[in-house]
Scaffold this motif. Structure first.
Motif, PDB file in Angstrom:
ATOM      1  N   LEU A   1       0.831  -1.188   0.000  1.00 20.71           N
ATOM      2  CA  LEU A   1       0.000   0.000   0.000  1.00 20.71           C
ATOM      3  C   LEU A   1       0.878   1.256   0.000  1.00 20.71           C
ATOM      4  O   LEU A   1       0.574   2.228  -0.673  1.00 20.71           O
ATOM      5  N   GLY A   2       1.954   1.222   0.738  1.00 22.06           N
ATOM      6  CA  GLY A   2       2.860   2.364   0.790  1.00 22.06           C
ATOM      7  C   GLY A   2       3.488   2.665  -0.551  1.00 22.06           C
ATOM      8  O   GLY A   2       3.656   3.834  -0.922  1.00 22.06           O
ATOM      9  N   CYS A   3       3.858   1.611  -1.290  1.00 18.97           N
ATOM     10  CA  CYS A   3       4.465   1.810  -2.615  1.00 18.97           C
ATOM     11  C   CYS A   3       3.464   2.445  -3.576  1.00 18.97           C
ATOM     12  O   CYS A   3       3.822   3.320  -4.371  1.00 18.97           O
TER      13      CYS A   3
ATOM     14  N   ALA B   1       3.815   6.046  -5.324  1.00 18.84           N
ATOM     15  CA  ALA B   1       3.730   6.197  -6.777  1.00 18.84           C
ATOM     16  C   ALA B   1       2.640   7.201  -7.162  1.00 18.84           C
ATOM     17  O   ALA B   1       2.809   7.971  -8.113  1.00 18.84           O
ATOM     18  N   LEU B   2       1.532   7.210  -6.432  1.00 20.02           N
ATOM     19  CA  LEU B   2       0.468   8.170  -6.723  1.00 20.02           C
ATOM     20  C   LEU B   2       0.916   9.594  -6.436  1.00 20.02           C
ATOM     21  O   LEU B   2       0.629  10.515  -7.210  1.00 20.02           O
TER      22      LEU B   2
ATOM     23  N   GLU C   1       0.156   7.886 -15.585  1.00 13.62           N
ATOM     24  CA  GLU C   1      -1.216   8.033 -15.130  1.00 13.62           C
ATOM     25  C   GLU C   1      -1.412   7.339 -13.792  1.00 13.62           C
ATOM     26  O   GLU C   1      -0.941   6.217 -13.581  1.00 13.62           O
ATOM     27  N   ALA C   2      -2.137   7.994 -12.908  1.00 14.35           N
ATOM     28  CA  ALA C   2      -2.383   7.438 -11.572  1.00 14.35           C
ATOM     29  C   ALA C   2      -3.254   6.183 -11.637  1.00 14.35           C
ATOM     30  O   ALA C   2      -3.179   5.323 -10.756  1.00 14.35           O
ATOM     31  N   ALA C   3      -4.062   6.066 -12.673  1.00 11.75           N
ATOM     32  CA  ALA C   3      -4.947   4.908 -12.787  1.00 11.75           C
ATOM     33  C   ALA C   3      -4.167   3.602 -12.877  1.00 11.75           C
ATOM     34  O   ALA C   3      -4.610   2.574 -12.353  1.00 11.75           O
TER      35      ALA C   3
ATOM     36  N   THR D   1      -3.218   2.475  -9.364  1.00 12.00           N
ATOM     37  CA  THR D   1      -4.344   1.985  -8.571  1.00 12.00           C
ATOM     38  C   THR D   1      -4.802   0.612  -9.044  1.00 12.00           C
ATOM     39  O   THR D   1      -5.137  -0.251  -8.226  1.00 12.00           O
ATOM     40  N   VAL D   2      -4.798   0.389 -10.357  1.00 14.39           N
ATOM     41  CA  VAL D   2      -5.197  -0.921 -10.877  1.00 14.39           C
ATOM     42  C   VAL D   2      -4.178  -1.984 -10.479  1.00 14.39           C
ATOM     43  O   VAL D   2      -4.544  -3.076 -10.026  1.00 14.39           O
ATOM     44  N   VAL D   3      -2.907  -1.673 -10.630  1.00 15.37           N
ATOM     45  CA  VAL D   3      -1.860  -2.627 -10.239  1.00 15.37           C
ATOM     46  C   VAL D   3      -1.926  -2.898  -8.742  1.00 15.37           C
ATOM     47  O   VAL D   3      -1.805  -4.049  -8.299  1.00 15.37           O
TER      48      VAL D   3
END
Length: 141
Positions: free
Chosen positions: A1-3, A7-8, A17-19, A22-24
């Protein structure tokens, strides 16, 4: 979760892209927590909401590509430019109220608001009108 959070937060720096993150992150979380029953995670997704927003953005972008938003903005700009400067703002608010009322009769609230936001942006970029955009945005609501 921290990674994923890192990255976000760093997406303006690495220009990804932030998407994607989140998907990964969601996929990794699903595999780590319960990799044998992946279907329960897919069942928890509100697919109808995702498809609604996907088609909404495709719809608005297609209106933009067809030139309808630009054309409507040009028509409104021409109308606003014909009105004397001292009564331009009240007239523009009145017209935007009517455009919002008529447009929301045919389109749902969210697609219409998204479309008219692009029109307001094109009006804002026109410096000859001398109309503040905040009252027009409030007239839209």
């Amino acid at each position: 979760l921290g990674c994923i959070m890192l990255a976000l937060f760093l997406s303006p720096i690495h220009k990804q892209e932030a998407a994607w993150f989140t998907v990964v992150g969601a996929m990794c979380s699903c595999v780590v927590h319960n990799h044998h029953n992946f279907r329960q995670f897919l069942d928890a997704v509100e697919w109808d909401t995702l498809f609604f927003f996907a088609t909404l953005f495709v719809f608005v972008e297609s209106l933009g590509e067809m030139g309808l938003i630009r054309e409507l903005g040009d028509v409104l700009t021409d109308i606003f430019a014909e009105v004397p400067l001292d009564s331009r703002l009240p007239t523009a608010c009145f017209i935007m109220l009517w455009v919002a009322g008529i447009g929301s009769a045919f389109l749902e609230s969210l697609p219409f608001t998204t479309t008219v936001t692009y029109i307001l942006i094109s009006l804002m970029n026109n410096n000859t009108l001398e109309i503040p955009m905040m009252p027009l945005a409030w007239a839209l609501s």
